[in-house]
Design an enzyme around this catalytic site. Structure first.
Site, PDB file in Angstrom:
ATOM      1  N   THR A 257      60.826  31.397  -3.643  1.00  0.00           N
ATOM      2  CA  THR A 257      61.323  32.607  -4.300  1.00  0.00           C
ATOM      3  C   THR A 257      62.847  32.710  -4.197  1.00  0.00           C
ATOM      4  O   THR A 257      63.453  32.290  -3.209  1.00  0.00           O
ATOM      5  CB  THR A 257      60.679  33.862  -3.693  1.00  0.00           C
ATOM      6  OG1 THR A 257      60.748  33.795  -2.268  1.00  0.00           O
ATOM      7  CG2 THR A 257      59.226  33.966  -4.111  1.00  0.00           C
ATOM      8  N   ASP A 322      60.217  27.701   7.353  1.00  0.00           N
ATOM      9  CA  ASP A 322      60.770  28.908   6.736  1.00  0.00           C
ATOM     10  C   ASP A 322      62.290  28.840   6.696  1.00  0.00           C
ATOM     11  O   ASP A 322      62.979  29.855   6.817  1.00  0.00           O
ATOM     12  CB  ASP A 322      60.311  30.176   7.474  1.00  0.00           C
ATOM     13  CG  ASP A 322      60.685  31.459   6.742  1.00  0.00           C
ATOM     14  OD1 ASP A 322      60.891  31.407   5.517  1.00  0.00           O
ATOM     15  OD2 ASP A 322      60.790  32.516   7.394  1.00  0.00           O
ATOM     16  N   TRP A 410      69.940  36.897   5.785  1.00  0.00           N
ATOM     17  CA  TRP A 410      70.490  37.376   4.513  1.00  0.00           C
ATOM     18  C   TRP A 410      71.869  38.021   4.660  1.00  0.00           C
ATOM     19  O   TRP A 410      72.627  38.102   3.697  1.00  0.00           O
ATOM     20  CB  TRP A 410      69.553  38.404   3.879  1.00  0.00           C
ATOM     21  CG  TRP A 410      69.539  39.702   4.629  1.00  0.00           C
ATOM     22  CD1 TRP A 410      68.725  40.045   5.661  1.00  0.00           C
ATOM     23  CD2 TRP A 410      70.444  40.800   4.451  1.00  0.00           C
ATOM     24  NE1 TRP A 410      69.057  41.293   6.130  1.00  0.00           N
ATOM     25  CE2 TRP A 410      70.099  41.770   5.409  1.00  0.00           C
ATOM     26  CE3 TRP A 410      71.500  41.050   3.576  1.00  0.00           C
ATOM     27  CZ2 TRP A 410      70.778  42.986   5.519  1.00  0.00           C
ATOM     28  CZ3 TRP A 410      72.181  42.258   3.679  1.00  0.00           C
ATOM     29  CH2 TRP A 410      71.814  43.210   4.647  1.00  0.00           C
ATOM     30  N   CYS A 626      54.450  42.688  11.609  1.00  0.00           N
ATOM     31  CA  CYS A 626      55.013  44.032  11.437  1.00  0.00           C
ATOM     32  C   CYS A 626      55.086  44.823  12.737  1.00  0.00           C
ATOM     33  O   CYS A 626      55.939  45.702  12.880  1.00  0.00           O
ATOM     34  CB  CYS A 626      54.196  44.829  10.425  1.00  0.00           C
ATOM     35  SG  CYS A 626      54.430  44.298   8.721  1.00  0.00           S
TER      36      CYS A 626
END
Length: 704
Positions: A257, A322, A410, A626
């Site tokens: 993505t 990842d 990021w 989470c």
């Protein structure tokens, strides 16, 4: 009464000037290309080259100590705030968590308008790394942004009213949008996220005027081996398709993505994008442990008019960790080995800093900017990493630096052409990669092929302390020519804010402690700080109005690490996001946060019919990402203090029945039975008791 000739000339000049500035959001290619010399911040990266460097000098190393708060605004969302404020002709545009958009008078802070796209709260389940949004693009009187549920929306810059909206993703699939769009030649570029869940990545270009799609480039092959009628068809057939094997990727879409980074060179007319990780992570499960799997973890160069392929460079061939290449891309002109080079630079998750020729993708240099254990070096002849034995965890678990959160995530870097340095918000975060032997694809769930049980917290107190000490944050001033650090600031927590540098000789960064700091760009000396109280992950921007320079920062902790690894960060409650704007001599005092106190539960007579040992495995395979390993998470929220833990029916109503789906906690009935849910409750009760007793996390029988 007759007007003098001079008065007529002045009136006409004023009219022309007013017409040029009267249209809010008046940004076009000419203004954005020339932005390096003006006082606005007209794109999230400020300029097409994404250097995040401002030429403003009114705030400098000598007077920054007098910086104070000019104005602030408190938002209605308490999740991660990741946007960089954009400023055009005195108006500031920004986004918050849940994809909400705001416009303010950039001098006074008066709110002009706001827009809520009303994202369904249950969509938060599909957001791997919080319900964040990284900002807007402004173009020819409109404000463009993506929403968590995959829409691209154009608003009128003056009123905030919708002009058009288009669905860029298949809403039956777990796609999200968290990144900011970029606009090139009247085309709005937008990607998406969701690779952890199992989707096929792509970048789309939409007509800025109408919202009609102009082209699309897929980053992984079509699972049926058919053409997509897309810009990527030709290169997929000629090159990329042959680098994939087996059927695992066909079920998930392969990932790849394009969820964040983009930049553009107007002279070469090339758009550069960063491509994400594989789906599942583990290449053993994805591609029979074979092949480079293009274009995962790659920098792609495309033509913005058509999406035509120009070149690519893959930072992590056959990625299995990842290790995305979606991190910030910066264009610069450097002198390398005595010769001028037009380069593109990136510090992706894998720990190496790359300098490439941006015309052809040729590798110029690559060196580790943080400790790296999965590879020893990047071979400059082949452009490929030299991997260490066992790094791919085929036969045994492999503890690696960096982990999936990366040596750099990021959070934006900044390049100062004045100092010749790239400022990297770096981090050290290990991860035990373990092959998930019984992996089976689960639609809509995390599909990694890596066993998260290996990352449960150790029960030994000393071992746990040792593990936590391995997580660190850094601000690195990196020389991209010499490929080495010039100075480094150590942070106690590994998840900190993005960077901005200025011609005033300053570097600005917020941190996880809740401080906004200005450093000397040449030495790293700390020159000024302001306590924001809430943690910072966003990068700031700066602008000038009426002779005063301002610095703007979105404040609000969140993102991937606070969600999944809060136990190794500062434990803090979720606090409302704020936009804080500073100027020299600012005197405004922000209202102190009302810090909520969540008391421990009374567990005296609490019991469960569930099996805590079974719940240990179920928790780490379904809940860890989470709620933290060993139920250690304190952010979404701390389950050990949740009132729903006190009654089996309350727990079931949330976990199975979806009672809190509008707040992002979707039903897990697709993945868990009521008995499974109660087993997890029994396990969390055990961890709650351990926490109250001051003990370490429980260790299930046979767990490592």
């Amino acid at each position: 009464m007759k007007l003098s000739k001079l008065a007529i000339i002045l009136a006409f000049a004023a009219l022309v000037s007013a017409c040029g500035q009267s249209k809010p959001g008046n940004v076009d290619a000419k203004r954005l290309t020339a932005a390096s010399g003006n006082s606005d911040w007209m794109s999230v990266g400020r300029t097409y080259d994404e250097q995040r460097f401002s030429p403003l000098t009114r705030i400098d190393t000598k007077n920054v100590g007098t910086l104070g708060l000019a104005w602030y605004h408190e938002f209605d969302t308490d999740r991660g705030q990741e946007a960089t404020p954009v400023v055009v002709d005195g108006v500031m545009y920004t986004t918050t968590a849940w994809s909400k958009v705001y416009a303010f008078d950039a001098k006074t802070g008066a709110q002009k308008w706001s827009f809520d796209p009303k994202v369904d709260g249950s969509k938060g389940f599909d957001a791997c790394c919080d319900v964040v949004n990284r900002g807007v693009a402004v173009w020819k009187g409109r404000v463009y942004f993506g929403t968590l549920d995959g829409r691209l929306i154009a608003l009128d810059a003056g009123t905030g009213k919708p002009v058009w909206s288009t669905q860029t993703t298949d809403n039956s699939q777990p796609y999200t949008i968290t990144g900011a769009p970029r606009i090139i030649k009247d085309k709005v570029m937008i990607g998406n996220g969701g690779a952890e869940y199992g989707v096929r990545g792509y970048l789309s270009a939409y007509d800025a005027e109408t919202g009609k799609m102009a082209w699309r480039f897929y980053t992984t092959p079509n699972a049926k081996g058919q053409p997509d009628g897309a810009a990527s068809d030709k290169i997929m057939k000629e090159k990329a398709g042959a680098t994939w094997f087996g059927d695992g990727w066909k079920v998930t879409g392969g990932g790849g993505t394009v969820w964040d980074s983009m930049t553009y060179d107007p002279d070469l007319d090339i758009l550069y994008i960063g491509v994400g990780n594989g789906s599942p992570w583990n290449r053993i499960k994805r591609s029979d442990d074979k092949g480079d799997n293009l274009f995962l973890s790659s920098i792609l160069a495309l033509k913005p008019d058509t999406g035509a392929y120009v070149w690519h460079y893959q930072t992590t061939p056959g990625e299995s960790w990842d290790y995305t290449a979606t991190q910030h891309l910066i264009l610069a002109d450097l002198t390398v080995a005595g010769a001028p080079r037009k380069v593109i630079m990136q510090a992706p998750k894998n720990g190496f800093f790359y300098v490439l020729d941006r015309a052809n993708g040729q590798l110029i240099s690559a060196k580790p900017y943080v400790p790296v254990t999965w590879a020893t070096e990047v071979d400059l002849k082949t452009g490929r990493p030299v991997e260490t034995l066992g790094a791919r965890y085929q036969k045994a678990p492999s503890l690696q630096f960096p982990g999936p959160l990366g040596g750099h995530n990021w959070h934006p870097m900044s390049y100062s052409p004045q100092a010749g340095l790239v400022y990297i918000p770096a981090q050290l975060d290990p991860f035990a990669y373990t092959n998930e032997k019984d992996y089976k694809h689960r639609q809509g769930a995390w599909n990694l092929g890596a066993d998260f049980l290996a990352n449960a917290f150790p029960s030994d107190k000393a071992a746990l302390a040792g593990l936590k000490s391995m997580f660190k944050g850094q601000l690195i001033a990196w020389d991209p020519v010499a490929q080495k650090a010039r100075w480094t600031v150590q942070h106690p927590y590994f998840w900190n804010g993005g960077i901005m540098s200025t011609a005033g000789g300053l570097v600005f960064q917020g941190d996880g402690l809740g401080e906004f700091v200005a450093y000397d760009a040449a030495t790293g000396k700390r020159l000024w700080s302001y306590k924001t109280e809430n943690g910072v992950v966003a990068a700031p921007s700066t602008y000038e109005i009426d002779g005063e320079q301002y610095v703007a920062l979105m404040v609000g902790y969140g993102g991937g690490a606070p969600v999944s690894a809060s136990a190794v960060l500062r434990e803090r409650p979720r606090l409302a996001g704020r936009l804080m704007v500073f100027k020299l001599g600012g005197k405004v005092q922000a209202k102190p946060y009302d810090i909520p106190v969540v008391p421990d539960l009374d567990l005296t007579d609490l019991s469960s019919a569930g099996d805590a040992k079974a719940g240990f495995a179920l928790f780490h395979n379904n809940c860890q990402v989470c709620h933290g390993p060993s139920a250690s998470g304190a952010y979404l929220p701390d389950l050990k203090k949740s009132q729903m833990l006190l009654a089996a029916e309350s727990w079931k109503s949330v976990v199975i029945d979806g009672a809190l789906k509008e707040r992002g906690m979707a039903s897990f009935a697709r993945f868990l039975s009521p008995k499974d849910a109660e087993d997890i409750r029994a396990y969390v009760i055990t961890e709650a008791r351990n926490a109250q007793a001051g003990a370490e996390p429980a260790k299930a029988q046979g767990a490592k």
